[in-house]
Write a protein that holds these residues in place. Structure first.
Motif, PDB file in Angstrom:
ATOM      1  N   PRO A   1       1.634   9.286   7.645  1.00  0.00           N
ATOM      2  CA  PRO A   1       0.629   8.932   6.631  1.00  0.00           C
ATOM      3  C   PRO A   1       1.061   9.455   5.260  1.00  0.00           C
ATOM      4  CG  PRO A   1      -0.423   9.832   8.597  1.00  0.00           C
ATOM      5  CD  PRO A   1       1.048  10.066   8.757  1.00  0.00           C
ATOM      6  N   LEU A   2       1.017   8.610   4.252  1.00  0.00           N
ATOM      7  CA  LEU A   2       1.455   9.001   2.906  1.00  0.00           C
ATOM      8  C   LEU A   2       0.278   9.623   2.165  1.00  0.00           C
ATOM      9  CD1 LEU A   2       3.644   5.864   2.069  1.00  0.00           C
ATOM     10  CD2 LEU A   2       4.417   8.132   2.800  1.00  0.00           C
ATOM     11  N   THR A   3      -0.099  10.836   2.616  1.00  0.00           N
ATOM     12  CA  THR A   3      -1.239  11.543   2.049  1.00  0.00           C
ATOM     13  C   THR A   3      -0.808  12.901   1.516  1.00  0.00           C
ATOM     14  OG1 THR A   3      -1.814  12.613   4.151  1.00  0.00           O
ATOM     15  CG2 THR A   3      -2.769  10.432   3.717  1.00  0.00           C
ATOM     16  N   GLU A   4      -1.662  13.477   0.681  1.00  0.00           N
ATOM     17  CA  GLU A   4      -1.380  14.794   0.106  1.00  0.00           C
ATOM     18  C   GLU A   4      -1.260  15.861   1.196  1.00  0.00           C
ATOM     19  OE1 GLU A   4      -3.622  18.149  -2.693  1.00  0.00           O
ATOM     20  OE2 GLU A   4      -4.347  16.079  -2.665  1.00  0.00           O
ATOM     21  N   GLN A   5      -2.151  15.818   2.187  1.00  0.00           N
ATOM     22  CA  GLN A   5      -2.142  16.832   3.240  1.00  0.00           C
ATOM     23  C   GLN A   5      -0.845  16.799   4.045  1.00  0.00           C
ATOM     24  OE1 GLN A   5      -5.301  16.428   6.089  1.00  0.00           O
ATOM     25  NE2 GLN A   5      -4.884  18.388   7.082  1.00  0.00           N
ATOM     26  N   VAL A   6      -0.399  15.605   4.409  1.00  0.00           N
ATOM     27  CA  VAL A   6       0.840  15.486   5.174  1.00  0.00           C
ATOM     28  C   VAL A   6       2.026  15.949   4.329  1.00  0.00           C
ATOM     29  CG1 VAL A   6       2.429  13.849   6.254  1.00  0.00           C
ATOM     30  CG2 VAL A   6      -0.019  13.667   6.687  1.00  0.00           C
ATOM     31  N   PHE A   7       2.042  15.570   3.064  1.00  0.00           N
ATOM     32  CA  PHE A   7       3.140  15.979   2.183  1.00  0.00           C
ATOM     33  C   PHE A   7       3.207  17.501   2.086  1.00  0.00           C
ATOM     34  CE2 PHE A   7       5.048  17.141  -1.844  1.00  0.00           C
ATOM     35  CZ  PHE A   7       6.152  16.315  -1.921  1.00  0.00           C
TER      36      PHE A   7
ATOM     37  N   LYS B   1       0.830  -1.207   0.000  1.00  0.00           N
ATOM     38  CA  LYS B   1       0.000   0.000   0.000  1.00  0.00           C
ATOM     39  C   LYS B   1       0.864   1.257   0.000  1.00  0.00           C
ATOM     40  CE  LYS B   1      -3.747   2.185   2.615  1.00  0.00           C
ATOM     41  NZ  LYS B   1      -4.604   2.090   3.840  1.00  0.00           N
ATOM     42  N   ASP B   2       1.978   1.230   0.751  1.00  0.00           N
ATOM     43  CA  ASP B   2       2.909   2.366   0.760  1.00  0.00           C
ATOM     44  C   ASP B   2       3.460   2.623  -0.634  1.00  0.00           C
ATOM     45  OD1 ASP B   2       2.582   2.661   3.482  1.00  0.00           O
ATOM     46  OD2 ASP B   2       4.377   1.518   3.998  1.00  0.00           O
ATOM     47  N   GLY B   3       3.843   1.539  -1.331  1.00  0.00           N
ATOM     48  CA  GLY B   3       4.388   1.691  -2.674  1.00  0.00           C
ATOM     49  C   GLY B   3       3.411   2.362  -3.612  1.00  0.00           C
ATOM     50  N   GLN B   4       2.138   1.997  -3.529  1.00  0.00           N
ATOM     51  CA  GLN B   4       1.121   2.621  -4.370  1.00  0.00           C
ATOM     52  C   GLN B   4       0.922   4.090  -4.010  1.00  0.00           C
ATOM     53  OE1 GLN B   4      -2.056  -0.156  -3.492  1.00  0.00           O
ATOM     54  NE2 GLN B   4      -1.762  -1.220  -5.449  1.00  0.00           N
ATOM     55  N   ALA B   5       0.929   4.387  -2.708  1.00  0.00           N
ATOM     56  CA  ALA B   5       0.752   5.776  -2.275  1.00  0.00           C
ATOM     57  C   ALA B   5       1.931   6.642  -2.715  1.00  0.00           C
ATOM     58  CB  ALA B   5       0.594   5.829  -0.750  1.00  0.00           C
ATOM     59  N   LEU B   6       3.149   6.106  -2.624  1.00  0.00           N
ATOM     60  CA  LEU B   6       4.339   6.842  -3.057  1.00  0.00           C
ATOM     61  C   LEU B   6       4.273   7.141  -4.553  1.00  0.00           C
ATOM     62  CD1 LEU B   6       7.045   4.870  -1.044  1.00  0.00           C
ATOM     63  CD2 LEU B   6       6.368   7.250  -0.659  1.00  0.00           C
ATOM     64  N   ALA B   7       3.835   6.149  -5.341  1.00  0.00           N
ATOM     65  CA  ALA B   7       3.717   6.359  -6.783  1.00  0.00           C
ATOM     66  C   ALA B   7       2.717   7.468  -7.098  1.00  0.00           C
ATOM     67  CB  ALA B   7       3.304   5.047  -7.453  1.00  0.00           C
TER      68      ALA B   7
ATOM     69  N   LEU C   1       1.802  10.034  -5.103  1.00  0.00           N
ATOM     70  CA  LEU C   1       2.319  11.336  -4.681  1.00  0.00           C
ATOM     71  C   LEU C   1       3.399  11.843  -5.633  1.00  0.00           C
ATOM     72  CD1 LEU C   1       2.457  10.789  -0.806  1.00  0.00           C
ATOM     73  CD2 LEU C   1       0.955  12.361  -2.033  1.00  0.00           C
ATOM     74  N   LEU C   2       4.246  10.936  -6.114  1.00  0.00           N
ATOM     75  CA  LEU C   2       5.273  11.337  -7.079  1.00  0.00           C
ATOM     76  C   LEU C   2       4.634  11.839  -8.370  1.00  0.00           C
ATOM     77  CD1 LEU C   2       8.210   8.759  -6.930  1.00  0.00           C
ATOM     78  CD2 LEU C   2       8.297  11.194  -6.445  1.00  0.00           C
ATOM     79  N   GLU C   3       3.572  11.190  -8.792  1.00  0.00           N
ATOM     80  CA  GLU C   3       2.881  11.605 -10.012  1.00  0.00           C
ATOM     81  C   GLU C   3       2.220  12.971  -9.814  1.00  0.00           C
ATOM     82  OE1 GLU C   3      -0.698   9.996 -12.983  1.00  0.00           O
ATOM     83  OE2 GLU C   3      -0.049   8.802 -11.269  1.00  0.00           O
TER      84      GLU C   3
ATOM     85  N   ASN D   1      11.444  16.337  -3.566  1.00  0.00           N
ATOM     86  CA  ASN D   1      10.205  15.611  -3.284  1.00  0.00           C
ATOM     87  C   ASN D   1      10.478  14.155  -2.945  1.00  0.00           C
ATOM     88  OD1 ASN D   1       8.744  17.920  -3.714  1.00  0.00           O
ATOM     89  ND2 ASN D   1       8.013  17.350  -5.751  1.00  0.00           N
ATOM     90  N   ARG D   2      11.431  13.534  -3.641  1.00  0.00           N
ATOM     91  CA  ARG D   2      11.771  12.142  -3.335  1.00  0.00           C
ATOM     92  C   ARG D   2      12.333  12.020  -1.918  1.00  0.00           C
ATOM     93  NH1 ARG D   2      14.491  12.053  -8.306  1.00  0.00           N
ATOM     94  NH2 ARG D   2      16.462  11.616  -7.217  1.00  0.00           N
ATOM     95  N   GLU D   3      13.155  12.982  -1.547  1.00  0.00           N
ATOM     96  CA  GLU D   3      13.732  12.942  -0.199  1.00  0.00           C
ATOM     97  C   GLU D   3      12.645  13.089   0.859  1.00  0.00           C
ATOM     98  OE1 GLU D   3      16.881  15.424   2.593  1.00  0.00           O
ATOM     99  OE2 GLU D   3      16.966  15.619   0.419  1.00  0.00           O
ATOM    100  N   LEU D   4      11.682  13.975   0.608  1.00  0.00           N
ATOM    101  CA  LEU D   4      10.597  14.164   1.563  1.00  0.00           C
ATOM    102  C   LEU D   4       9.746  12.901   1.677  1.00  0.00           C
ATOM    103  CD1 LEU D   4       9.113  15.958   3.500  1.00  0.00           C
ATOM    104  CD2 LEU D   4       7.906  17.011   1.580  1.00  0.00           C
ATOM    105  N   LEU D   5       9.471  12.242   0.563  1.00  0.00           N
ATOM    106  CA  LEU D   5       8.708  10.997   0.594  1.00  0.00           C
ATOM    107  C   LEU D   5       9.490   9.890   1.295  1.00  0.00           C
ATOM    108  CD1 LEU D   5       7.202  11.047  -3.012  1.00  0.00           C
ATOM    109  CD2 LEU D   5       5.966  11.350  -0.863  1.00  0.00           C
TER     110      LEU D   5
END
Length: 689
Positions: free
Chosen positions: A158-164, A127-133, A135-137, A145-149
């Motif tokens: 949480p790998l969400t837009e708001q947290v990012f 699930k993390d891998g899908q969320a990372l993909a 957010l990168l897109e 951005n990669r470093e932040l992820l």
């Protein structure tokens, strides 16, 4: 821009950093590992990063090969399932093979990120891998951005837009600049709208000072908060009510009046005890029992012994004047029976201190008034006092504690909520023989007086160290109450006392300040006035949220907290960044002031970027200043004697003050381990350090 965590990396290079516990494996996480040795019954020794574990395998493996694993369960035995059917191919990038197994698109930026996760042994789930993909897109795959992820995954955010977005704004923006800009944008609305007016008052305490504006803001603050100020000052410093009335009437105070008012408010705040959960009530209960025992005759040595181990008592000893401290120490250590007048004198000192204690909301309003007065008359408040009050006020009123307090409340569900649970906890501190005595007494409907006496003796022999730490405070309060009783109590009286202690513990959660925090008012204003400085409000909300995320961490032995306060109030171009870390005090969530570290990251006008680390071991202080300026060493030497004297007055011994180059050490640290601000645990930071 350098971060506090990269500053911590400098410390690691000196092998002086406090040891942190490793992140535990979690079900569902994926990671690469090398099979070192196969054992019978589908077990194997596997190298996972720098750690070696013995795991239960669900499928057969080949020794000396690398595989991609998924954790299926943890506990006494770690259970792993291999994701790849065959060993990872040495001639093919691991990231390619992982992305293929996860069904992710062959994207170069995502491939680089997956490769970083694998090389740094950071576990992640499908699930993390899908969320990372995703957010990168959405945000792009540049290195920042990669470093932040990478950091978000490592810290289990949480790998969400708001947290990012929150972390992105927090790392790339200066809090002081955002506050100052919003403060100026709200100026036209401060008279026409109560919410925006309150918001501007809150911002003004952290914005760059402006004397013409500050005089108006001081009078506006006093007018808005007059009833609350009168209530607090009538208790704390009634002789200053006339000065308050002058300000309410729109009159200016003279320089002497302002200075006197400021000094008294400063002294009030210095006398406040940093109570933790239950300590305020424990202090009050102690005074009540102390007075009862004096009325009955004298105070027992057992009562003194129990008191010395109460968390609040150590804090009392820190804030009272040295003469009173010596008197209390003599009273505690005296083997002979002191006179009633001597004990009455001790009680009076403690009662006076207790009477000066304000609730958190009262402290906040006094501190806000103090900061307004200090800004309107800069000579009335020393810079060091101003710094401490701005820091404390920001922590208490900005809203950065909201989520941390909620998380702590959720973690604190182990406190017993029934008499039977507390009794079971108490029995863990008894010998088997005494436990049987206690169990028989509890089971009997009407125990005899002899049995009551026997149980009273058993309770005096409880080993508190064997009781769960979260419940030791309750047991201490119960023993304190029992010791103060002038007769042996029966079973019903004992159970009633247990219920009272539990009830007191449940109401010790300190109520939040009645007024909204800065962040809460920002959220309200952003909803109610979307056309007023909307973009600036959103960015400030995101910055505060990003800081909150970095304050959350659950460590058993080490407490850490990092945050920043606006630097523009002190004439600095950038924020002041700080990190506190150290061992927890025994039976407390506070940092032990005898074993801790404090880090500062500053951008000074003359000296430029400066990092300072203060390391404390057994109250011996080592200070290192990282700065590349050539002439800083003589300046440091000139202030060292004064620093040594001031630390000595606080019972600390200065061992060394050294200067080290910032550039080489820092660059090495950044290249070796680029991380964001460490997530820190909020509760129990003793800012007196």
């Amino acid at each position: 821009m350098r971060s506090i965590a990269s500053f911590s990396n400098v410390l690691r290079s000196e092998n002086t950093r406090l040891k942190m516990t490793q992140n535990a494996l979690k079900p569902g996480q994926m990671l690469t590992g090398k099979v070192l040795e196969l054992y019978p019954n589908q077990r194997a020794a596997i190298q996972l990063g720098s750690s070696q574990v013995v795991a239960q395998l669900e499928t057969a493996l080949t020794s000396k090969q690398d595989y991609l694993f998924q954790v299926t369960s943890i506990g006494d035995v770690i259970r792993l399932k291999k994701i790849s059917d065959s060993p990872l191919q040495s001639n093919r990038p691991v990231s390619d093979q992982i992305m293929q197994q996860l069904g992710l698109n062959n994207n170069q930026q995502l491939k680089n990120l997956i490769q970083q996760l694998v090389s740094q042994n950071i576990p992640f789930t499908h699930k993390d891998g899908q969320a990372l993909a995703k957010l990168l897109e959405q945000f792009g795959g540049n290195s920042a951005n990669r470093e932040l992820l990478l950091i978000m995954t490592k810290q289990n955010f949480p790998l969400t837009e708001q947290v990012f977005r929150s972390l992105q704004v927090f790392q790339s923006s200066q809090l002081g600049t955002q506050i100052n800009q919003l403060y100026q944008q709200l100026a036209p609305f401060n008279q026409s709208n109560s919410l925006l007016s309150q918001l501007q008052q809150q911002l003004s305490l952290f914005a760059a000072p402006s004397l013409p504006q500050e005089q108006s803001m001081l009078q506006q603050f006093v007018h808005t908060n007059q009833p609350a100020l009168e209530q607090v000052l009538s208790k704390a410093t009634p002789d200053q009510l006339s000065s308050l009335q002058q300000l309410t009437n729109g009159e200016r105070l003279t320089n002497n009046q302002t200075q006197d008012f400021t000094q008294q408010l400063n002294q009030i705040l210095k006398q406040q005890l940093p109570f933790q959960k239950g300590e305020r009530q424990a202090f009050q209960l102690f005074l009540q029992r102390f007075e009862q025992m004096l009325q009955q005759g004298s105070v027992t040595n057992t009562f003194k012994s129990i008191v010395q181990h109460q968390g609040f008592f150590q804090k009392v000893m820190q804030v009272i004047p040295s003469q009173d401290r010596q008197m209390l120490q003599q009273w505690l250590q005296s083997s002979s029976q002191p006179s009633v007048s001597q004990e009455r004198q001790v009680l009076t000192v403690l009662q006076q201190l207790h009477a000066q204690q304000l609730p958190q909301s009262g402290q906040n309003i006094v501190r806000a008034l103090l900061l307004h007065l200090g800004t309107s008359n800069p000579q009335s408040l020393q810079v060091k006092d101003q710094f401490l009050h701005v820091m404390k006020h920001f922590v208490q009123t900005s809203g950065i504690q909201d989520e941390a307090q909620l998380a702590q409340a959720n973690r604190s569900n182990s406190t017993p909520h029934s008499a039977s649970q507390l009794l079971q906890s108490m029995m863990t501190g008894m010998s088997p023989q005494n436990r049987q005595v206690m169990e028989r007494w509890v089971a009997q409907a009407q125990p005899t007086m002899t049995q009551n006496q026997q149980v009273a003796e058993v309770l005096q022999r409880i080993n508190l160290q064997q009781i769960p730490q979260s419940e030791q405070s309750l047991v201490r309060q119960l023993l304190l109450s029992l010791e103060a009783s002038d007769q042996v109590i029966n079973k019903e009286q004992f159970l009633q006392l247990v219920r009272q202690v539990i009830q007191q513990a449940e109401v010790t959660i300190q109520t939040r300040e009645m007024e909204h925090s800065l962040k809460q008012n920002l959220l309200l204003a952003n909803q109610q006035h979307p056309d007023t400085a909307n973009n600036q409000m959103q960015r400030l909300i995101q910055s505060l949220t990003g800081m909150q995320l970095n304050m959350l961490q659950d460590e058993q032995a080490i407490t850490q907290q990092s945050f920043q306060i606006p630097g523009e109030r002190f004439g600095l171009a950038k924020d002041i960044r700080m990190q506190f870390e150290g061992k927890k005090r025994k039976d407390s969530e506070e940092i032990d002031p005898e074993f801790c570290r404090v880090l500062f990251h500053l951008h000074l006008h003359t000296l430029g970027e400066t990092m300072i680390t203060m390391s404390i071991q057994k109250r011996i202080v080592h200070i290192a200043v990282y700065n590349d300026q050539q002439g800083i060493k003589p300046l440091m030497d000139s202030f060292t004697p004064l620093l040594k004297e001031k630390l000595s007055s606080l019972n600390y011994q200065l061992s060394s003050v050294t200067q080290k180059p910032l550039s080489d050490k820092e660059q090495h640290a950044i290249n070796s381990n680029r991380t964001a601000y460490k997530p820190m645990q909020r509760e129990g930071i003793d800012y007196r350090v």
